[in-house]
Design an enzyme around this catalytic site. Structure first.
Site, PDB file in Angstrom:
ATOM      1  N   ASN A  17      -0.755  -1.419  -4.577  1.00  0.00           N
ATOM      2  CA  ASN A  17      -1.546  -0.176  -4.674  1.00  0.00           C
ATOM      3  C   ASN A  17      -1.759   0.245  -6.127  1.00  0.00           C
ATOM      4  OD1 ASN A  17      -1.364   0.353  -1.731  1.00  0.00           O
ATOM      5  ND2 ASN A  17       0.800   0.620  -2.162  1.00  0.00           N
ATOM      6  N   GLY A  18      -0.649   0.359  -6.862  1.00  0.00           N
ATOM      7  CA  GLY A  18      -0.712   0.839  -8.250  1.00  0.00           C
ATOM      8  C   GLY A  18      -1.531  -0.098  -9.122  1.00  0.00           C
ATOM      9  N   ASP A  42      -1.367 -15.550  -1.814  1.00  0.00           N
ATOM     10  CA  ASP A  42      -2.777 -15.851  -2.130  1.00  0.00           C
ATOM     11  C   ASP A  42      -3.527 -14.600  -2.602  1.00  0.00           C
ATOM     12  OD1 ASP A  42      -2.766 -14.402   0.162  1.00  0.00           O
ATOM     13  OD2 ASP A  42      -4.211 -15.642   1.252  1.00  0.00           O
ATOM     14  N   HIS A 222      16.168  10.304  -2.010  1.00  0.00           N
ATOM     15  CA  HIS A 222      15.982   9.510  -0.779  1.00  0.00           C
ATOM     16  C   HIS A 222      17.293   9.015  -0.160  1.00  0.00           C
ATOM     17  CE1 HIS A 222      11.897   8.715  -2.836  1.00  0.00           C
ATOM     18  NE2 HIS A 222      11.724   9.642  -1.936  1.00  0.00           N
TER      19      HIS A 222
HETATM   20  P1  NAI Z   1       3.350  -2.077  -3.609  1.00  0.00           P
HETATM   21  O1  NAI Z   1       4.298  -1.857  -2.483  1.00  0.00           O
HETATM   22  O2  NAI Z   1       1.896  -1.949  -3.323  1.00  0.00           O
HETATM   23  O3  NAI Z   1       3.669  -3.510  -4.216  1.00  0.00           O
HETATM   24  C1  NAI Z   1       3.451  -4.597  -3.424  1.00  0.00           C
HETATM   25  C2  NAI Z   1       2.998  -5.740  -4.321  1.00  0.00           C
HETATM   26  O4  NAI Z   1       4.120  -6.238  -5.046  1.00  0.00           O
HETATM   27  C3  NAI Z   1       2.456  -6.885  -3.522  1.00  0.00           C
HETATM   28  O5  NAI Z   1       1.076  -6.696  -3.213  1.00  0.00           O
HETATM   29  C4  NAI Z   1       2.682  -8.024  -4.496  1.00  0.00           C
HETATM   30  O6  NAI Z   1       1.658  -8.066  -5.477  1.00  0.00           O
HETATM   31  C5  NAI Z   1       3.972  -7.636  -5.176  1.00  0.00           C
HETATM   32  N1  NAI Z   1       5.110  -8.314  -4.519  1.00  0.00           N
HETATM   33  C6  NAI Z   1       5.791  -7.876  -3.448  1.00  0.00           C
HETATM   34  N2  NAI Z   1       6.786  -8.728  -3.146  1.00  0.00           N
HETATM   35  C7  NAI Z   1       6.715  -9.735  -4.053  1.00  0.00           C
HETATM   36  C8  NAI Z   1       7.476 -10.901  -4.284  1.00  0.00           C
HETATM   37  N3  NAI Z   1       8.504 -11.241  -3.522  1.00  0.00           N
HETATM   38  N4  NAI Z   1       7.133 -11.678  -5.344  1.00  0.00           N
HETATM   39  C9  NAI Z   1       6.106 -11.350  -6.149  1.00  0.00           C
HETATM   40  N5  NAI Z   1       5.344 -10.243  -5.965  1.00  0.00           N
HETATM   41  C10 NAI Z   1       5.655  -9.460  -4.936  1.00  0.00           C
HETATM   42  O7  NAI Z   1       3.765  -1.169  -4.820  1.00  0.00           O
HETATM   43  P2  NAI Z   1       2.965   0.086  -5.388  1.00  0.00           P
HETATM   44  O8  NAI Z   1       2.606   1.023  -4.279  1.00  0.00           O
HETATM   45  O9  NAI Z   1       1.920  -0.399  -6.311  1.00  0.00           O
HETATM   46  O10 NAI Z   1       4.114   0.815  -6.206  1.00  0.00           O
HETATM   47  C11 NAI Z   1       4.648   0.288  -7.412  1.00  0.00           C
HETATM   48  C12 NAI Z   1       5.899   1.092  -7.727  1.00  0.00           C
HETATM   49  O11 NAI Z   1       5.545   2.486  -7.844  1.00  0.00           O
HETATM   50  C13 NAI Z   1       6.970   1.028  -6.653  1.00  0.00           C
HETATM   51  O12 NAI Z   1       8.205   1.028  -7.291  1.00  0.00           O
HETATM   52  C14 NAI Z   1       6.792   2.334  -5.865  1.00  0.00           C
HETATM   53  O13 NAI Z   1       8.011   2.747  -5.297  1.00  0.00           O
HETATM   54  C15 NAI Z   1       6.332   3.259  -6.957  1.00  0.00           C
HETATM   55  N6  NAI Z   1       5.518   4.386  -6.481  1.00  0.00           N
HETATM   56  C16 NAI Z   1       4.408   4.163  -5.689  1.00  0.00           C
HETATM   57  C17 NAI Z   1       3.613   5.216  -5.283  1.00  0.00           C
HETATM   58  C18 NAI Z   1       2.353   5.003  -4.488  1.00  0.00           C
HETATM   59  O14 NAI Z   1       1.674   5.982  -4.140  1.00  0.00           O
HETATM   60  N7  NAI Z   1       1.954   3.779  -4.197  1.00  0.00           N
HETATM   61  C19 NAI Z   1       3.945   6.618  -5.654  1.00  0.00           C
HETATM   62  C20 NAI Z   1       5.110   6.744  -6.493  1.00  0.00           C
HETATM   63  C21 NAI Z   1       5.858   5.650  -6.882  1.00  0.00           C
END
Ligand code: NAI
Length: 410
Positions: A17-18, A42, A222
């Protein structure tokens, strides 16, 4: 249009997402040449194909839309690591914290010393982790760690559309310069460069005391709520997911308040040991929530009432997963434990041990969480050695005493 006065190569690691919002935002900044490196499954291929067919769109909750049409998207997505790290002026990790170790060790030998390495978000411990790995590879890059993700966001269609539900007003950031820049223009400082990429919001506020910064991530939100809710769970699946914040009771409040107060006590001991370092501003739980949601909490009398009457928490439920028969059970591998314990609470626990502050409530939560996460963190009331694969404790980076911690950033 604000931007860089000269060309900057910006390499983003991540694919979630980020990373979608960051790629969309940074690619609209003047003179920023943005590449997303996504090595997971992929994703790079899916993202590239989706953009080629449909362009890339960011939708904001106020109705605003920023679109880049198919064929004219201003960034690319690839799996190629080495070339995109070697030519980068800025490398940004935008992914969950448990992936940082893997990415940092994979890229360190390719980084240029002039490169700015950014954790966005960095979360607790990114600074010493990054610095330790850079030193192991003889690299002099600057390190910037951003407290949290600037946006609440979620992918609508992978690789082509992301929704920005909210943008934070201000967030903390830390900056370590291994080579001090002679340039006095704040826009060209490592943090200034990150601010240019993000645009006017959120405003990055520099926190000078990196040890205190570790506490500001507040890992005492949390895990206590999870613990209070599920410690006596009978294992029977549920029909519906219980409310997370608004579903708290007196028991949850005891752990939320208590674990936070133990953390504040650690900060107070540090403040008296190091009077030249600022440990102020680590507030009790109720004050934190009121500070964050001044207009959305209806009843500010107690911590319990603050949580139960905060409109921002309407509809937020416990992380659950489906059972084989379509019912629900708690997801203990969700980030509320998976990130906030090994990349949060355990760091506080090690620092507490360094200054001999007892933390019985934090310990109780850790002992319960370790069984859910499948790693032994504590035994017989003592912290075990936790390696880099299983968390981001200072001990994994050679930091065992408070003096070593304070001196680590000198
Ligand atoms: P996300 O959950 O979307 O990240 C998933 C991505 O991480 C996957 O699409 C992939 O690219 C990568 N990934 C996952 N497992 C993997 C693996 N085993 N090997 C390699 N790559 C892998 O994370 P998001 O939402 O972008 O958040 C990033 C950080 O920000 C997290 O720590 C989250 O807790 C924090 N956060 C997120 C918010 C949000 O609204 N999305 C809000 C506040 C904090």
């Amino acid at each position: 249009m604000a931007g860089f006065s000269e060309s900057k190569n910006v390499t983003i690691f991540g694919g979630g997402n980020g990373a979608h919002v960051l790629a969309g935002t940074s690619s609209l900044v003047k003179n920023a040449h943005v590449t997303v490196v996504d090595t997971f499954q992929d994703e790079a291929e899916r993202w590239t194909n989706a953009m080629a067919a449909n362009g890339f769109t960011m939708k904001y909750s106020n109705g605003q839309t920023k679109s880049q049409p198919a064929g004219a998207v201003n960034f690319k997505v690839t799996k190629e690591v080495e070339a995109n790290v070697r030519n980068a002026d800025i490398v940004i990790l935008c992914m969950p914290a448990f992936l940082h170790e893997m990415v940092l060790t994979n890229i360190a030998s390719y980084l240029q010393d002039k490169c700015v390495l950014v954790g966005l978000p960095g979360q607790a411990g990114f600074e010493y982790q990054a610095l330790a790995i850079l030193r192991e590879h003889g690299k002099k890059c600057s390190v910037v760690s951003i407290e949290t993700l600037p946006w609440a966001c979620r992918i609508v269609k992978y690789g082509q559309e992301v929704e920005v539900l909210g943008t934070k007003e201000e967030i903390y950031a830390s900056q370590i310069e291994q080579i001090k820049s002679k340039d006095t223009d704040s826009n060209s400082s490592p943090m200034g460069q990150v601010q240019t990429i993000l645009g006017p919001k959120p405003v990055l506020k520099r926190e000078m005391n990196i040890i205190k910064y570790t506490f500001l991530y507040r890992p005492t939100v949390h895990p206590p709520i999870m613990y209070a809710k599920w410690k006596n769970w009978d294992g029977k699946p549920l029909e519906t997911a219980p409310l997370f914040y608004q579903g708290v009771d007196e028991e949850a409040v005891k752990y939320l308040d208590g674990a936070t107060n133990e953390m504040i006590e650690v900060a107070n001991v540090l403040a008296s040991k190091y009077p030249n370092m600022d440990f102020s501003g680590i507030s009790p739980m109720k004050e934190c929530f009121i500070g964050e949601y001044p207009d959305q909490i209806e009843d500010k009398q107690t911590l319990l009432s603050c949580l139960k009457t905060n409109r921002a928490y309407d509809g937020l439920v416990h992380p659950m997963k489906k059972t084989a028969d379509g019912k629900l059970e708690p997801d203990f591998k969700y980030r509320y434990l998976m990130e906030d314990v090994p990349y949060g609470l355990l760091i506080i626990r090690q620092i507490a041990g360094m200054v001999e502050v007892r933390t019985p409530l934090i310990d109780e939560i850790i002992v319960w969480a370790q069984a859910k996460l499948g790693t032994e963190y504590m035994k017989d009331g003592k912290l075990c050695f936790v390696d880099r694969k299983h968390g981001r404790l200072p001990m994994a980076y050679g930091i065992n005493t408070i003096e070593e911690f304070v001196n680590f950033f000198e």
